[in-house]
Design a protein around this motif. Structure first.
Motif, PDB file in Angstrom:
ATOM      1  N   GLU A 107      12.950   9.927  -1.167  1.00 12.25           N
ATOM      2  CA  GLU A 107      13.766  10.719  -0.242  1.00 12.25           C
ATOM      3  C   GLU A 107      15.188  10.161  -0.143  1.00 12.25           C
ATOM      4  O   GLU A 107      16.144  10.919  -0.019  1.00 12.25           O
ATOM      5  N   THR A 108      15.347   8.832  -0.245  1.00  9.61           N
ATOM      6  CA  THR A 108      16.708   8.277  -0.184  1.00  9.61           C
ATOM      7  C   THR A 108      17.411   8.372  -1.536  1.00  9.61           C
ATOM      8  O   THR A 108      18.610   8.591  -1.591  1.00  9.61           O
ATOM      9  N   LEU A 109      16.646   8.237  -2.639  1.00 12.18           N
ATOM     10  CA  LEU A 109      17.262   8.276  -3.968  1.00 12.18           C
ATOM     11  C   LEU A 109      17.953   9.602  -4.232  1.00 12.18           C
ATOM     12  O   LEU A 109      18.955   9.669  -4.937  1.00 12.18           O
TER      13      LEU A 109
ATOM     14  N   ILE B 119       2.254  11.376  -2.309  1.00 10.12           N
ATOM     15  CA  ILE B 119       3.457  11.111  -3.106  1.00 10.12           C
ATOM     16  C   ILE B 119       3.721   9.604  -3.121  1.00 10.12           C
ATOM     17  O   ILE B 119       3.977   8.998  -2.086  1.00 10.12           O
ATOM     18  N   VAL B 120       3.635   9.028  -4.309  1.00  8.07           N
ATOM     19  CA  VAL B 120       3.887   7.597  -4.452  1.00  8.07           C
ATOM     20  C   VAL B 120       5.396   7.362  -4.304  1.00  8.07           C
ATOM     21  O   VAL B 120       6.199   8.167  -4.792  1.00  8.07           O
ATOM     22  N   TYR B 121       5.801   6.307  -3.640  1.00  3.10           N
ATOM     23  CA  TYR B 121       7.212   5.948  -3.409  1.00  3.10           C
ATOM     24  C   TYR B 121       7.950   7.013  -2.582  1.00  3.10           C
ATOM     25  O   TYR B 121       9.147   7.219  -2.763  1.00  3.10           O
TER      26      TYR B 121
ATOM     27  N   GLU C 102       0.874  -1.172   0.000  1.00  2.02           N
ATOM     28  CA  GLU C 102       0.000   0.000   0.000  1.00  2.02           C
ATOM     29  C   GLU C 102       0.909   1.220   0.000  1.00  2.02           C
ATOM     30  O   GLU C 102       1.591   1.502   0.968  1.00  2.02           O
ATOM     31  N   GLU C 103       0.956   1.941  -1.120  1.00  4.78           N
ATOM     32  CA  GLU C 103       1.897   3.057  -1.264  1.00  4.78           C
ATOM     33  C   GLU C 103       1.359   4.334  -0.618  1.00  4.78           C
ATOM     34  O   GLU C 103       2.087   5.090   0.014  1.00  4.78           O
ATOM     35  N   THR C 104       0.080   4.599  -0.837  1.00  4.93           N
ATOM     36  CA  THR C 104      -0.612   5.747  -0.237  1.00  4.93           C
ATOM     37  C   THR C 104      -2.042   5.251   0.020  1.00  4.93           C
ATOM     38  O   THR C 104      -2.388   4.137  -0.383  1.00  4.93           O
ATOM     39  N   PRO C 105      -2.892   6.074   0.658  1.00  6.40           N
ATOM     40  CA  PRO C 105      -4.266   5.607   0.884  1.00  6.40           C
ATOM     41  C   PRO C 105      -4.998   5.235  -0.411  1.00  6.40           C
ATOM     42  O   PRO C 105      -5.937   4.447  -0.385  1.00  6.40           O
ATOM     43  N   SER C 106      -4.572   5.777  -1.560  1.00  3.69           N
ATOM     44  CA  SER C 106      -5.302   5.480  -2.799  1.00  3.69           C
ATOM     45  C   SER C 106      -4.421   4.866  -3.883  1.00  3.69           C
ATOM     46  O   SER C 106      -4.829   4.813  -5.043  1.00  3.69           O
ATOM     47  N   VAL C 107      -3.244   4.415  -3.512  1.00  2.23           N
ATOM     48  CA  VAL C 107      -2.336   3.836  -4.511  1.00  2.23           C
ATOM     49  C   VAL C 107      -1.709   2.570  -3.950  1.00  2.23           C
ATOM     50  O   VAL C 107      -1.272   2.540  -2.799  1.00  2.23           O
TER      51      VAL C 107
END
Ligand SMILES: Cc1cc2nc3c(=O)[nH]c(=O)nc-3n(C[C@H](O)[C@H](O)[C@H](O)COP(=O)(O)OP(=O)(O)OC[C@H]3O[C@@H](n4cnc5c(N)ncnc54)[C@H](O)[C@@H]3O)c2cc1C
Ligand SMILES: [Zn+2]
Lengths: 85, 249
Positions: free
Chosen positions: B166-168, B159-161, B22-27
């Motif tokens: 943030e680390t990339l 924001i997906v991923y 689950e990436e975000t509440p809608s993704v």
């Protein structure tokens, strides 16, 4: 802004031509613009998809799915160039 | 590659869902294990086909989010309100389920590692998905191509991923810029508006760098950002676009 583009038609064009086509160039019969098929403006209205020239709006390719066939109209494309590697 | 592409047939394959994030509440991301998968290039997509018990079929395209990795294909799906397919993929599909797909599809909106010209990626909403495959390939291959990803999202939670992005942005030659168009967390110092000409003038290299841009997302976002890049002097054939469809909300 309901349209998509030729990328979305990749699978269907593959069925028609037997190969990946979105990077291949087409020349518009209306205005002479040369563009990869991925850049065509595509309207998807089942059972068909209509692709238009992004420069002048000429209908380039129409694909209609029928029960046991696919009918393709490519009147709006003067030529297609298939890169052979 | 080109020769192999021309020979390959585009058959429907049966894949099994082996991972859900689950990436975000809608993704949500789904990892599919797909016997017979021939591998893919960053930027390519699949066609996914659902068949109801009565035989009715619905077909949609989904970009592949990860570089090629054996038989694994990961897609990332955003819920479209009252959509036919996306709510099913978010709410119903579970590990072990089977899904029908074909691919990989796409020979234009693709990027391969190889120290080519610098790359600018601009994604709106789920348009970040194929761009993420490019960025992940850039990093996992150790390629040195300068790459700048601009992500436009409604809020920080959309924001997906997000954590990975943030680390990339600590990798050499990789820049990630976020703009939040609807709401910002307290103390937010980044961009707070839709992508505009001034923002692109700040962020994007000049056309004589040979920059290649990939713009993806809702159709309105994609056409607006691509138009702004061309207006800044980037040649249209170096501004590649992929439209996902109507603008949401
Ligand atoms: C090449 C390509 C790659 C794609 N990759 C992805 C991806 O990686 N992740 C992803 O989530 N989606 C992606 N899409 C969009 C996806 O194919 C579907 O269009 C989307 O999931 C909506 O399908 P649905 O059946 O849920 O909605 P539908 O039942 O088709 O539509 C329901 C309603 O929502 C509207 N609508 C349709 N699509 C959208 C949209 N994208 N945004 C807002 N409103 C919409 C429709 O006009 C309709 O009113 C991609 C599309 C293309 C062409
Ligand atoms: Zn034309």
């Amino acid at each position: 802004m309901r349209h998509v583009d030729g990328n979305a038609m990749g699978g269907l064009l593959w069925e028609v031509f037997g190969a990946e086509m979105t990077h291949q160039l087409g020349c518009c019969a209306g205005c002479g613009a040369v563009n990869p098929l991925a850049t065509l403006t595509v309207y998807r209205d089942a059972p068909g998809e209509v692709a238009r020239c992004p420069a002048c709006g000429t209908v380039s390719i129409v694909v209609v799915r029928m029960p046991h066939a696919i009918r393709v109209t490519i009147e709006g494309v003067r030529w297609l160039q298939i890169h052979t590697g | 590659m080109a020769g192999a592409e021309i020979q390959r047939r585009l058959n429907w394959l049966v894949a099994v869902v082996v991972g859900v994030v689950e990436e975000t509440p809608s993704v949500r991301s789904l990892t599919l294990s797909c016997p017979g998968w021939p591998g893919h290039r960053p930027g390519q997509h699949i066609d996914l086909r659902l068949t109801a018990p009565d035989g009715y079929q619905a077909q949609r395209s989904y970009s592949i989010a990860t570089p090629s990795e054996g038989e694994l294909v990961t897609i990332t799906v955003e819920r479209i309100f009252e959509g036919e397919v996306s709510p099913f993929l978010l709410d119903v599909v579970a590990p072990g389920d089977r899904l029908e797909l074909r691919g990989p599809i796409g020979g234009y909106f693709v990027w391969d590692p190889g120290e080519g010209p610098p790359v600018f990626l601009a994604g709106g909403g789920s348009g970040v998905v194929p761009l993420m495959a490019m960025l992940r390939a850039r990093i996992s291959s150790g390629d040195g191509t300068p790459m700048h990803l601009l992500v436009s999202a409604r809020s920080r939670d959309d924001i997906v991923y997000r954590e990975e992005l943030e680390t990339l942005s600590h990798h050499d030659g990789v820049v990630v810029t976020l703009t939040l168009t609807r709401s910002r967390p307290e103390g937010w110092t980044g961009y707070d508006r839709r992508v505009d000409g001034a923002m692109l003038r700040d962020l994007v290299m000049s056309p004589d760098s040979g920059l290649v841009s990939y713009v993806c997302g809702p159709t309105g976002f994609t056409e607006s950002v691509a138009g702004l890049l061309v207006a800044l002097g980037h040649p249209p054939h170096r501004v590649l676009t992929e439209r996902f469809g109507p603008t949401g909300g």
